[in-house]
Write a protein that holds these residues in place. Structure first.
Motif, PDB file in Angstrom:
ATOM      1  N   LEU A  64     -13.548 -68.673  15.087  1.00 23.74           N
ATOM      2  CA  LEU A  64     -14.958 -68.790  14.347  1.00 23.74           C
ATOM      3  C   LEU A  64     -16.076 -68.284  15.455  1.00 23.74           C
ATOM      4  O   LEU A  64     -17.199 -67.895  14.982  1.00 23.74           O
ATOM      5  CB  LEU A  64     -15.313 -70.335  14.116  1.00 23.74           C
ATOM      6  CG  LEU A  64     -14.385 -70.471  12.604  1.00 23.74           C
ATOM      7  CD1 LEU A  64     -14.634 -72.128  12.503  1.00 23.74           C
ATOM      8  CD2 LEU A  64     -14.731 -69.616  11.553  1.00 23.74           C
ATOM      9  N   ARG A  65     -15.992 -68.652  16.782  1.00 23.32           N
ATOM     10  CA  ARG A  65     -17.168 -68.012  17.573  1.00 23.32           C
ATOM     11  C   ARG A  65     -17.093 -66.448  17.408  1.00 23.32           C
ATOM     12  O   ARG A  65     -18.038 -66.072  17.672  1.00 23.32           O
ATOM     13  CB  ARG A  65     -16.687 -68.576  19.012  1.00 23.32           C
ATOM     14  CG  ARG A  65     -16.898 -69.743  19.024  1.00 23.32           C
ATOM     15  CD  ARG A  65     -16.755 -70.202  20.608  1.00 23.32           C
ATOM     16  NE  ARG A  65     -16.773 -71.468  20.836  1.00 23.32           N
ATOM     17  CZ  ARG A  65     -15.978 -72.449  21.760  1.00 23.32           C
ATOM     18  NH1 ARG A  65     -15.279 -71.485  22.700  1.00 23.32           N
ATOM     19  NH2 ARG A  65     -15.997 -73.422  21.819  1.00 23.32           N
ATOM     20  N   GLU A  66     -15.983 -65.904  17.230  1.00 22.19           N
ATOM     21  CA  GLU A  66     -16.025 -64.378  17.205  1.00 22.19           C
ATOM     22  C   GLU A  66     -16.102 -63.734  16.164  1.00 22.19           C
ATOM     23  O   GLU A  66     -16.780 -62.601  15.622  1.00 22.19           O
ATOM     24  CB  GLU A  66     -14.736 -63.937  18.067  1.00 22.19           C
ATOM     25  CG  GLU A  66     -14.517 -64.508  19.591  1.00 22.19           C
ATOM     26  CD  GLU A  66     -13.161 -64.156  19.885  1.00 22.19           C
ATOM     27  OE1 GLU A  66     -12.450 -63.591  19.077  1.00 22.19           O
ATOM     28  OE2 GLU A  66     -13.304 -64.606  21.172  1.00 22.19           O
ATOM     29  N   ASP A  67     -15.483 -64.466  15.068  1.00 21.24           N
ATOM     30  CA  ASP A  67     -15.681 -63.692  13.597  1.00 21.24           C
ATOM     31  C   ASP A  67     -15.982 -64.702  12.545  1.00 21.24           C
ATOM     32  O   ASP A  67     -15.736 -66.020  12.775  1.00 21.24           O
ATOM     33  CB  ASP A  67     -14.006 -63.467  13.454  1.00 21.24           C
ATOM     34  CG  ASP A  67     -13.884 -62.574  12.176  1.00 21.24           C
ATOM     35  OD1 ASP A  67     -14.681 -61.598  12.020  1.00 21.24           O
ATOM     36  OD2 ASP A  67     -12.835 -62.828  11.466  1.00 21.24           O
ATOM     37  N   ALA A  68     -16.470 -64.261  11.531  1.00 25.09           N
ATOM     38  CA  ALA A  68     -17.128 -65.058  10.424  1.00 25.09           C
ATOM     39  C   ALA A  68     -15.902 -65.860   9.575  1.00 25.09           C
ATOM     40  O   ALA A  68     -16.385 -66.510   8.656  1.00 25.09           O
ATOM     41  CB  ALA A  68     -18.307 -64.385   9.804  1.00 25.09           C
ATOM     42  N   GLY A  69     -14.756 -65.019   9.587  1.00 24.55           N
ATOM     43  CA  GLY A  69     -13.788 -65.505   8.442  1.00 24.55           C
ATOM     44  C   GLY A  69     -14.087 -64.702   7.118  1.00 24.55           C
ATOM     45  O   GLY A  69     -14.611 -63.704   7.039  1.00 24.55           O
ATOM     46  N   GLY A  70     -13.643 -65.386   5.898  1.00 28.97           N
ATOM     47  CA  GLY A  70     -14.068 -64.892   4.794  1.00 28.97           C
ATOM     48  C   GLY A  70     -12.904 -64.252   4.156  1.00 28.97           C
ATOM     49  O   GLY A  70     -11.597 -64.771   4.505  1.00 28.97           O
ATOM     50  N   VAL A  71     -12.979 -63.412   3.362  1.00 26.73           N
ATOM     51  CA  VAL A  71     -11.707 -62.892   2.604  1.00 26.73           C
ATOM     52  C   VAL A  71     -11.823 -61.377   2.575  1.00 26.73           C
ATOM     53  O   VAL A  71     -12.790 -60.775   2.710  1.00 26.73           O
ATOM     54  CB  VAL A  71     -11.628 -63.401   0.998  1.00 26.73           C
ATOM     55  CG1 VAL A  71     -13.008 -63.265   0.271  1.00 26.73           C
ATOM     56  CG2 VAL A  71     -10.381 -63.041   0.291  1.00 26.73           C
ATOM     57  N   THR A  72     -10.447 -60.793   2.316  1.00 28.65           N
ATOM     58  CA  THR A  72     -10.238 -59.163   2.352  1.00 28.65           C
ATOM     59  C   THR A  72      -9.463 -59.007   1.389  1.00 28.65           C
ATOM     60  O   THR A  72      -8.471 -59.770   0.906  1.00 28.65           O
ATOM     61  CB  THR A  72      -9.927 -58.679   3.791  1.00 28.65           C
ATOM     62  OG1 THR A  72      -8.553 -59.139   3.984  1.00 28.65           O
ATOM     63  CG2 THR A  72     -10.859 -59.116   4.821  1.00 28.65           C
ATOM     64  N   VAL A  73      -9.586 -57.841   0.721  1.00 33.56           N
ATOM     65  CA  VAL A  73      -8.642 -57.106  -0.033  1.00 33.56           C
ATOM     66  C   VAL A  73      -7.508 -56.410   1.027  1.00 33.56           C
ATOM     67  O   VAL A  73      -7.700 -55.568   1.478  1.00 33.56           O
ATOM     68  CB  VAL A  73      -9.070 -56.252  -1.128  1.00 33.56           C
ATOM     69  CG1 VAL A  73      -7.987 -55.693  -1.746  1.00 33.56           C
ATOM     70  CG2 VAL A  73     -10.334 -56.606  -1.814  1.00 33.56           C
ATOM     71  N   SER A  74      -6.277 -57.239   0.746  1.00 34.23           N
ATOM     72  CA  SER A  74      -5.443 -56.721   1.808  1.00 34.23           C
ATOM     73  C   SER A  74      -4.710 -55.466   1.216  1.00 34.23           C
ATOM     74  O   SER A  74      -4.223 -54.781   1.889  1.00 34.23           O
ATOM     75  CB  SER A  74      -4.289 -57.887   2.065  1.00 34.23           C
ATOM     76  OG  SER A  74      -3.611 -58.115   0.887  1.00 34.23           O
ATOM     77  N   GLU A  75      -4.303 -55.361  -0.142  1.00 38.38           N
ATOM     78  CA  GLU A  75      -3.914 -54.127  -0.791  1.00 38.38           C
ATOM     79  C   GLU A  75      -4.103 -54.168  -2.297  1.00 38.38           C
ATOM     80  O   GLU A  75      -4.405 -55.360  -2.805  1.00 38.38           O
ATOM     81  CB  GLU A  75      -2.312 -53.948  -0.517  1.00 38.38           C
ATOM     82  CG  GLU A  75      -1.637 -55.256  -0.793  1.00 38.38           C
ATOM     83  CD  GLU A  75       0.046 -55.344  -0.587  1.00 38.38           C
ATOM     84  OE1 GLU A  75       0.622 -54.266  -0.676  1.00 38.38           O
ATOM     85  OE2 GLU A  75       0.468 -56.368  -0.345  1.00 38.38           O
ATOM     86  N   VAL A  76      -3.913 -53.301  -2.828  1.00 37.68           N
ATOM     87  CA  VAL A  76      -3.795 -52.888  -4.425  1.00 37.68           C
ATOM     88  C   VAL A  76      -2.359 -52.488  -4.614  1.00 37.68           C
ATOM     89  O   VAL A  76      -2.179 -51.592  -4.258  1.00 37.68           O
ATOM     90  CB  VAL A  76      -4.919 -51.900  -4.849  1.00 37.68           C
ATOM     91  CG1 VAL A  76      -4.776 -51.604  -6.274  1.00 37.68           C
ATOM     92  CG2 VAL A  76      -6.350 -52.251  -4.459  1.00 37.68           C
ATOM     93  N   VAL A  77      -1.875 -53.329  -5.611  1.00 39.75           N
ATOM     94  CA  VAL A  77      -0.408 -53.233  -6.022  1.00 39.75           C
ATOM     95  C   VAL A  77      -0.208 -52.773  -7.278  1.00 39.75           C
ATOM     96  O   VAL A  77      -1.106 -53.067  -8.243  1.00 39.75           O
ATOM     97  CB  VAL A  77       0.530 -54.119  -5.501  1.00 39.75           C
ATOM     98  CG1 VAL A  77       0.283 -54.592  -4.007  1.00 39.75           C
ATOM     99  CG2 VAL A  77       0.017 -55.679  -6.337  1.00 39.75           C
ATOM    100  N   GLN A  78       0.839 -52.138  -7.483  1.00 42.25           N
ATOM    101  CA  GLN A  78       1.225 -51.613  -9.023  1.00 42.25           C
ATOM    102  C   GLN A  78       1.969 -52.627  -9.560  1.00 42.25           C
ATOM    103  O   GLN A  78       2.940 -53.196  -8.763  1.00 42.25           O
ATOM    104  CB  GLN A  78       1.702 -50.288  -9.111  1.00 42.25           C
ATOM    105  CG  GLN A  78       0.869 -49.071  -8.825  1.00 42.25           C
ATOM    106  CD  GLN A  78       1.655 -47.609  -8.737  1.00 42.25           C
ATOM    107  OE1 GLN A  78       2.795 -47.858  -9.035  1.00 42.25           O
ATOM    108  NE2 GLN A  78       0.768 -46.895  -9.100  1.00 42.25           N
ATOM    109  N   ALA A  79       1.736 -52.872 -10.740  1.00 42.32           N
ATOM    110  CA  ALA A  79       2.672 -53.703 -11.373  1.00 42.32           C
ATOM    111  C   ALA A  79       4.038 -53.362 -11.754  1.00 42.32           C
ATOM    112  O   ALA A  79       4.187 -52.212 -11.591  1.00 42.32           O
ATOM    113  CB  ALA A  79       1.933 -54.209 -12.758  1.00 42.32           C
TER     114      ALA A  79
END
Length: 144
Positions: A64-79
Motif C-alpha cells: 500500500l505504501r508503493e501501490d494504490a491497489g484497485g482493480v484491473t481488467v486482466s483479460e477479455v475472454v470469448q464465451a
C-alpha cells in the motif's frame, strides 16, 4: 490510505468499467455477424476483472505504501457457448444442405443487464471520486 490513493482506486474502477462497457458495445454491434476473420460467427466477449491478491498483513502494508491497489481488467475472454442456429436458406453463409446459419449467441437482455450493472458501478466510482475530492477541499479549508 491517503486521499490520493483513494482517487487512484476510484480511477482504476472507472477505467475497468469503461472497458467493460466497450466490450458490451462490441457484442451488441456484432449480434448479426456470421463471418469473422477467425471463421465462424462472432463469439460473445466478456471482461474478467482481477483484484490484486492479498498477502500477509505486513506485505499488504508495504504494498500500500508503493501501490494504490484497485482493480484491473486482466483479460477479455470469448464465451464458449455454441452458436445459435437459425434456419435461413437464403443467407450467404447458410449451410447448403441444411439451410441453417450459425449466428452469434448474444442475448440482448443479458447484454443490456450487463451494461446497466457496469453503468451503475461506474456511477458509484464517480461518486467515490467526488466524495474524495470534497474531502480534500474541506481539508484545505481547515488549513486556512
Amino acid at each position: 490510505m491517503d486521499l490520493f490513493r483513494a482517487l487512484n482506486v476510484s480511477a482504476s474502477g472507472l477505467h475497468a468499467h469503461r472497458r467493460k462497457m466497450d466490450v458490451i458495445a462490441e457484442n451488441l454491434a456484432n449480434t448479426e455477424t456470421t463471418r469473422t476473420e477467425a471463421g465462424g460467427p462472432y463469439r460473445r466477449k466478456m471482461v474478467v476483472f482481477e483484484a490484486k491478491p492479498l498477502e500477509s498483513f505486513r506485505a499488504v502494508l508495504n504494498r500500500l505504501r508503493e501501490d494504490a491497489g484497485g482493480v484491473t481488467v486482466s483479460e477479455v475472454v470469448q464465451a464458449r457457448d455454441a452458436p445459435r442456429m437459425v434456419y435461413n436458406p437464403a443467407h450467404p453463409d447458410a449451410d447448403p444442405e441444411s439451410g441453417y446459419v450459425a449466428m452469434p449467441n448474444i442475448n440482448l437482455l443479458t447484454e443490456m443487464a450487463d451494461m446497466v450493472v457496469a453503468r451503475r458501478s461506474y456511477d458509484a466510482g464517480v461518486t467515490a471520486l467526488s466524495t474524495t475530492r470534497g474531502m480534500m477541499l474541506k481539508a484545505l479549508e481547515i488549513g486556512k
